[in-house]
Design a protein around this motif. Structure first.
Motif, PDB file in Angstrom:
ATOM      1  N   GLY A   1      12.918   1.432  -0.145  1.00 29.15           N
ATOM      2  CA  GLY A   1      13.107   0.986   1.230  1.00 29.15           C
ATOM      3  C   GLY A   1      12.006   0.043   1.682  1.00 29.15           C
ATOM      4  O   GLY A   1      12.270  -1.004   2.280  1.00 29.15           O
ATOM      5  N   VAL A   2      10.777   0.405   1.380  1.00 30.73           N
ATOM      6  CA  VAL A   2       9.636  -0.429   1.752  1.00 30.73           C
ATOM      7  C   VAL A   2       9.651  -1.743   0.973  1.00 30.73           C
ATOM      8  O   VAL A   2       9.339  -2.814   1.505  1.00 30.73           O
ATOM      9  CB  VAL A   2       8.318   0.339   1.511  1.00 30.73           C
ATOM     10  CG1 VAL A   2       7.119  -0.562   1.726  1.00 30.73           C
ATOM     11  CG2 VAL A   2       8.233   1.552   2.440  1.00 30.73           C
ATOM     12  N   SER A   3      10.050  -1.680  -0.310  1.00 35.38           N
ATOM     13  CA  SER A   3      10.151  -2.895  -1.120  1.00 35.38           C
ATOM     14  C   SER A   3      11.180  -3.864  -0.545  1.00 35.38           C
ATOM     15  O   SER A   3      10.976  -5.085  -0.562  1.00 35.38           O
ATOM     16  CB  SER A   3      10.541  -2.547  -2.563  1.00 35.38           C
ATOM     17  OG  SER A   3       9.553  -1.759  -3.179  1.00 35.38           O
ATOM     18  N   ALA A   4      12.287  -3.322  -0.041  1.00 33.12           N
ATOM     19  CA  ALA A   4      13.318  -4.171   0.563  1.00 33.12           C
ATOM     20  C   ALA A   4      12.770  -4.898   1.782  1.00 33.12           C
ATOM     21  O   ALA A   4      13.033  -6.099   1.984  1.00 33.12           O
ATOM     22  CB  ALA A   4      14.528  -3.324   0.954  1.00 33.12           C
ATOM     23  N   LEU A   5      12.003  -4.207   2.602  1.00 33.29           N
ATOM     24  CA  LEU A   5      11.359  -4.840   3.756  1.00 33.29           C
ATOM     25  C   LEU A   5      10.474  -6.003   3.306  1.00 33.29           C
ATOM     26  O   LEU A   5      10.513  -7.099   3.877  1.00 33.29           O
ATOM     27  CB  LEU A   5      10.497  -3.817   4.505  1.00 33.29           C
ATOM     28  CG  LEU A   5      11.207  -2.811   5.409  1.00 33.29           C
ATOM     29  CD1 LEU A   5      10.251  -1.685   5.772  1.00 33.29           C
ATOM     30  CD2 LEU A   5      11.725  -3.472   6.657  1.00 33.29           C
ATOM     31  N   PHE A   6       9.716  -5.763   2.249  1.00 30.19           N
ATOM     32  CA  PHE A   6       8.781  -6.772   1.750  1.00 30.19           C
ATOM     33  C   PHE A   6       9.516  -7.985   1.177  1.00 30.19           C
ATOM     34  O   PHE A   6       9.208  -9.136   1.498  1.00 30.19           O
ATOM     35  CB  PHE A   6       7.884  -6.150   0.682  1.00 30.19           C
ATOM     36  CG  PHE A   6       6.927  -7.112   0.045  1.00 30.19           C
ATOM     37  CD1 PHE A   6       5.756  -7.468   0.688  1.00 30.19           C
ATOM     38  CD2 PHE A   6       7.196  -7.665  -1.199  1.00 30.19           C
ATOM     39  CE1 PHE A   6       4.865  -8.362   0.110  1.00 30.19           C
ATOM     40  CE2 PHE A   6       6.320  -8.555  -1.787  1.00 30.19           C
ATOM     41  CZ  PHE A   6       5.149  -8.904  -1.128  1.00 30.19           C
TER      42      PHE A   6
ATOM     43  N   LEU B   1       0.826  -1.215   0.000  1.00 33.38           N
ATOM     44  CA  LEU B   1       0.000   0.000   0.000  1.00 33.38           C
ATOM     45  C   LEU B   1       0.860   1.266   0.000  1.00 33.38           C
ATOM     46  O   LEU B   1       0.587   2.230  -0.719  1.00 33.38           O
ATOM     47  CB  LEU B   1      -0.928   0.007   1.216  1.00 33.38           C
ATOM     48  CG  LEU B   1      -2.157  -0.908   1.184  1.00 33.38           C
ATOM     49  CD1 LEU B   1      -2.875  -0.870   2.527  1.00 33.38           C
ATOM     50  CD2 LEU B   1      -3.104  -0.507   0.058  1.00 33.38           C
ATOM     51  N   ILE B   2       1.923   1.236   0.802  1.00 37.61           N
ATOM     52  CA  ILE B   2       2.817   2.398   0.891  1.00 37.61           C
ATOM     53  C   ILE B   2       3.475   2.661  -0.461  1.00 37.61           C
ATOM     54  O   ILE B   2       3.604   3.816  -0.894  1.00 37.61           O
ATOM     55  CB  ILE B   2       3.876   2.179   1.987  1.00 37.61           C
ATOM     56  CG1 ILE B   2       3.204   2.115   3.365  1.00 37.61           C
ATOM     57  CG2 ILE B   2       4.920   3.296   1.963  1.00 37.61           C
ATOM     58  CD1 ILE B   2       4.139   1.718   4.499  1.00 37.61           C
ATOM     59  N   CYS B   3       3.903   1.594  -1.143  1.00 36.52           N
ATOM     60  CA  CYS B   3       4.504   1.742  -2.469  1.00 36.52           C
ATOM     61  C   CYS B   3       3.526   2.403  -3.448  1.00 36.52           C
ATOM     62  O   CYS B   3       3.904   3.286  -4.227  1.00 36.52           O
ATOM     63  CB  CYS B   3       4.943   0.383  -3.001  1.00 36.52           C
ATOM     64  SG  CYS B   3       6.339  -0.364  -2.134  1.00 36.52           S
ATOM     65  N   ALA B   4       2.266   1.982  -3.406  1.00 41.13           N
ATOM     66  CA  ALA B   4       1.252   2.547  -4.296  1.00 41.13           C
ATOM     67  C   ALA B   4       1.051   4.041  -4.021  1.00 41.13           C
ATOM     68  O   ALA B   4       0.956   4.850  -4.954  1.00 41.13           O
ATOM     69  CB  ALA B   4      -0.070   1.794  -4.117  1.00 41.13           C
TER      70      ALA B   4
ATOM     71  N   CYS C   1      10.968   7.750  -4.642  1.00 39.00           N
ATOM     72  CA  CYS C   1      11.753   6.590  -5.076  1.00 39.00           C
ATOM     73  C   CYS C   1      12.498   5.979  -3.896  1.00 39.00           C
ATOM     74  O   CYS C   1      12.564   4.749  -3.760  1.00 39.00           O
ATOM     75  CB  CYS C   1      12.749   7.003  -6.160  1.00 39.00           C
ATOM     76  SG  CYS C   1      12.003   7.369  -7.766  1.00 39.00           S
ATOM     77  N   PHE C   2      13.069   6.830  -3.063  1.00 36.44           N
ATOM     78  CA  PHE C   2      13.797   6.376  -1.877  1.00 36.44           C
ATOM     79  C   PHE C   2      12.883   5.563  -0.949  1.00 36.44           C
ATOM     80  O   PHE C   2      13.216   4.460  -0.513  1.00 36.44           O
ATOM     81  CB  PHE C   2      14.366   7.591  -1.134  1.00 36.44           C
ATOM     82  CG  PHE C   2      14.930   7.279   0.225  1.00 36.44           C
ATOM     83  CD1 PHE C   2      16.214   6.798   0.371  1.00 36.44           C
ATOM     84  CD2 PHE C   2      14.160   7.479   1.367  1.00 36.44           C
ATOM     85  CE1 PHE C   2      16.734   6.506   1.630  1.00 36.44           C
ATOM     86  CE2 PHE C   2      14.660   7.196   2.621  1.00 36.44           C
ATOM     87  CZ  PHE C   2      15.953   6.707   2.755  1.00 36.44           C
ATOM     88  N   ILE C   3      11.705   6.114  -0.664  1.00 35.58           N
ATOM     89  CA  ILE C   3      10.771   5.442   0.241  1.00 35.58           C
ATOM     90  C   ILE C   3      10.271   4.135  -0.363  1.00 35.58           C
ATOM     91  O   ILE C   3      10.212   3.097   0.305  1.00 35.58           O
ATOM     92  CB  ILE C   3       9.583   6.370   0.579  1.00 35.58           C
ATOM     93  CG1 ILE C   3      10.074   7.614   1.329  1.00 35.58           C
ATOM     94  CG2 ILE C   3       8.537   5.630   1.414  1.00 35.58           C
ATOM     95  CD1 ILE C   3       9.002   8.667   1.542  1.00 35.58           C
ATOM     96  N   THR C   4       9.925   4.171  -1.654  1.00 35.91           N
ATOM     97  CA  THR C   4       9.416   2.968  -2.321  1.00 35.91           C
ATOM     98  C   THR C   4      10.422   1.840  -2.265  1.00 35.91           C
ATOM     99  O   THR C   4      10.078   0.685  -1.970  1.00 35.91           O
ATOM    100  CB  THR C   4       9.066   3.278  -3.787  1.00 35.91           C
ATOM    101  OG1 THR C   4       8.069   4.303  -3.831  1.00 35.91           O
ATOM    102  CG2 THR C   4       8.537   2.040  -4.496  1.00 35.91           C
TER     103      THR C   4
END
Length: 415
Positions: free
Chosen positions: A330-335, A295-298, A325-328
Motif C-alpha cells: 500500500g505504501v509502495s503504491a503511494l510512492f 522508511l515505512i517499507c523498511a 506485506c499488505f502495508i508495504t
C-alpha cells in the motif's frame, strides 16, 4: 467546462477494462509458474536465480517499449502483444511435460516479463492523452489500482486453481484472458501523430534514447539521483519481498499453496488500498515527504523477521508477515504514483514514453541482482531466515534517510 473534469471517458475506460483482463491473466501466470517450480525443486537458490533471469528482459525491453510507445500507435502495441502472449501460452500448454521443466519455465517467464516490459510504457504514455491534465494523478492512481486489483484476484484464484486443477487449467484461463483483452482493445482510440523516420528501427531507438538522455542531463539531472536511489532500494528491499515471501510461506512456515495465494492477494489488496489513498490525498502530499514512505517499507520488512526470530506460532507468524506485506504494498503504491506523476508533469509530451520507460528500466536494474543474491542467502540461512530480513530492513532504512535530501531537491524544482 464540465467535460474537462470527466476522468472515465470511453477510451480511458476501455484501456482500464483491457488492463484488468490482461493483467489478471498475467497475474495468475506470474503466481503459478514460479510456485510450481519452487514446489518441484525445493531450492531457494534456484528459485531466486530463475526469478532474476525472468525479470532481466523486462528491464531491457522496457526501454524499447518506451521508444515504441512514442513512435507507434499505442493501441496497436497493446493488441499485438496480447495476441502474442495468448499464442505463447498456447505453445507452452503443449510443451508442458514434453520439454525439460526448468529451461521451459525460465524461457516462458522471460518472455512474459519481456512482453510486459514493452507493454506497460504504452499504457503509461497513453494516460496523459486520454485524461484531462487536472485528472492526471487520478488517472495514474486508477491504472495503479487496476494493476493491484488484477494482482489481488490473480494469486487468490490462481492459488485455488493450482491446488485443485494444476498448472494446465491456469494456462488455459490465461489464454482466454489475453485473447479477449486483445479483441476488446481493437475498439480503443488513442490519439497518435505518426512521426517520420529516415533511419532503421535500431538507429531510431538509439537516437530517441539519446534525445531523452540529453533532456534529463540538461533539464532534469535530479532524475538520475531518483533513479539511482530507487534502483538501490529495489536491490535491497523489493527483491527480498519478491523472493522472500514465497520462501517464507511455503518453505519456512510450510503453508499450503492456497495460503500463499491469500498472501499474494493481500499484497495486491494493499496496492489497491494505496491507490485509493493516493486519490484521496493527492493534493495534500508533498514530494519532500516521500522518503517517509520508504522508511515505512523498511520497518515493515523488519517486523516480518520478528516472529521468525522469536519463534512465534505458524499461524501468528503467517498473519504478521501477510499484514506487513499488505502495508508495504500500500505504501509502495503511494510512492510509485507520486513519482510517476511528477515525471509525467515535468517531461515534454513527445518524450514521456521514452523517459518513463528508461527511468523505470534503470530503476529496476537492481531487482534481478537482488533476487539472485537473496535466493542464495535464504538457502544459506534457511534455519535463521530472520537474519536476512533484518539485514535488508537496516540497509533499506539507511537508504530511506539518504532519500530525504533528494526529494527535498525535487520539491524545490517542481515549484
Amino acid at each position: 467546462m464540465e467535460e474537462k473534469t470527466i476522468l472515465f471517458r470511453r477510451d480511458f475506460t476501455l484501456v482500464v477494462i483491457g488492463q484488468i483482463i490482461s493483467l489478471f491473466g498475467n497475474g495468475i501466470l506470474r503466481f503459478a509458474l514460479p510456485l510450481s517450480l519452487l514446489r518441484e525443486t525445493g531450492s531457494s537458490a534456484l528459485f531466486g536465480m530463475v526469478t532474476a533471469c525472468s525479470f532481466a528482459p523486462m528491464v531491457v525491453l522496457s526501454m524499447i517499449g518506451g521508444v515504441l510507445a512514442d513512435r507507434v500507435n499505442k493501441r496497436d502495441i497493446m493488441i499485438g502483444l496480447d495476441f502474442c502472449t495468448a499464442i505463447l501460452m498456447f505453445v507452452f500448454y503443449f510443451a508442458l511435460g514434453n520439454l525439460p521443466t526448468v529451461p521451459l519455465f525460465i524461457a516462458v517467464l522471460m518472455l512474459l516479463y519481456g512482453i510486459s516490459g514493452i507493454y506497460q510504457p504504452s499504457v503509461q504514455a497513453s494516460i496523459p492523452l486520454l485524461v484531462p491534465p487536472e485528472k492526471l494523478m487520478a488517472g495514474n492512481a486508477v491504472i495503479n489500482q487496476v494493476n493491484t486489483l488484477s494482482g489481488l484476484l490473480g494469486p487468490v484464484i490462481g492459488g485455488v486453481m493450482f491446488g485443485i486443477c494444476g498448472i494446465r487449467a491456469i494456462v488455459v484461463l490465461s489464454i482466454i484472458c489475453f485473447a479477449f483483452s486483445a479483441i476488446m482493445e481493437i475498439f480503443i482510440q488513442i490519439p497518435h501523430e505518426k512521426r517520420m523516420r529516415k533511419k532503421g528501427v535500431l538507429a531510431v531507438a538509439a537516437s530517441d534514447l539519446k534525445e531523452s538522455f540529453r533532456f534529463v542531463k540538461s533539464e532534469k539531472p535530479v532524475f538520475f539521483s531518483v533513479v539511482f536511489l530507487i534502483s538501490i532500494f529495489n536491490l535491497v528491499l523489493s527483491a527480498v519481498m519478491i523472493v522472500g515471501v514465497p520462501i517464507l510461506i511455503t518453505q519456512v512456515l510450510k503453508m499450503s499453496d492456497v495460503m500463499y495465494g491469500f498472501t499474494q492477494g493481500a499484497i495486491a489488496l494493499g496496492g489497491l488500498w494505496g491507490g485509493i489513498l493516493t486519490a484521496m490525498t493527492a493534493e495534500k502530499r508533498k514530494l519532500k515527504d516521500a522518503y517517509i514512505l520508504l522508511l515505512i517499507c523498511a520497518v515493515c520488512v523488519a517486523f516480518m523477521g520478528i516472529p521468525l526470530l522469536l519463534r512465534w506460532s505458524t499461524v501468528l507468524s503467517y498473519g504478521v508477515i501477510t499484514l506487513m506485506c499488505f502495508i508495504t504494498m500500500g505504501v509502495s503504491a503511494l510512492f510509485v504514483v507520486q513519482i510517476y506523476t511528477m515525471i509525467q508533469k515535468q517531461t515534454p509530451p513527445q518524450l514521456v514514453g521514452k523517459i518513463m520507460a528508461a527511468l523505470i528500466s534503470i530503476a529496476m536494474c537492481g531487482q534481478p541482482v537482488g533476487q539472485a543474491i537473496y535466493g542464495v542467502l535464504f538457502d544459506a540461512f534457511q534455519e535463521q531466515t530472520w537474519i536476512v530480513l533484518i539485514a535488508a530492513a537496516i540497509a533499506s532504512f539507511a537508504i530511506s534517510l539518504y532519500a530525504k535530501k533528494i526529494f527535498s531537491r525535487l520539491e524545490e524544482e517542481s515549484m
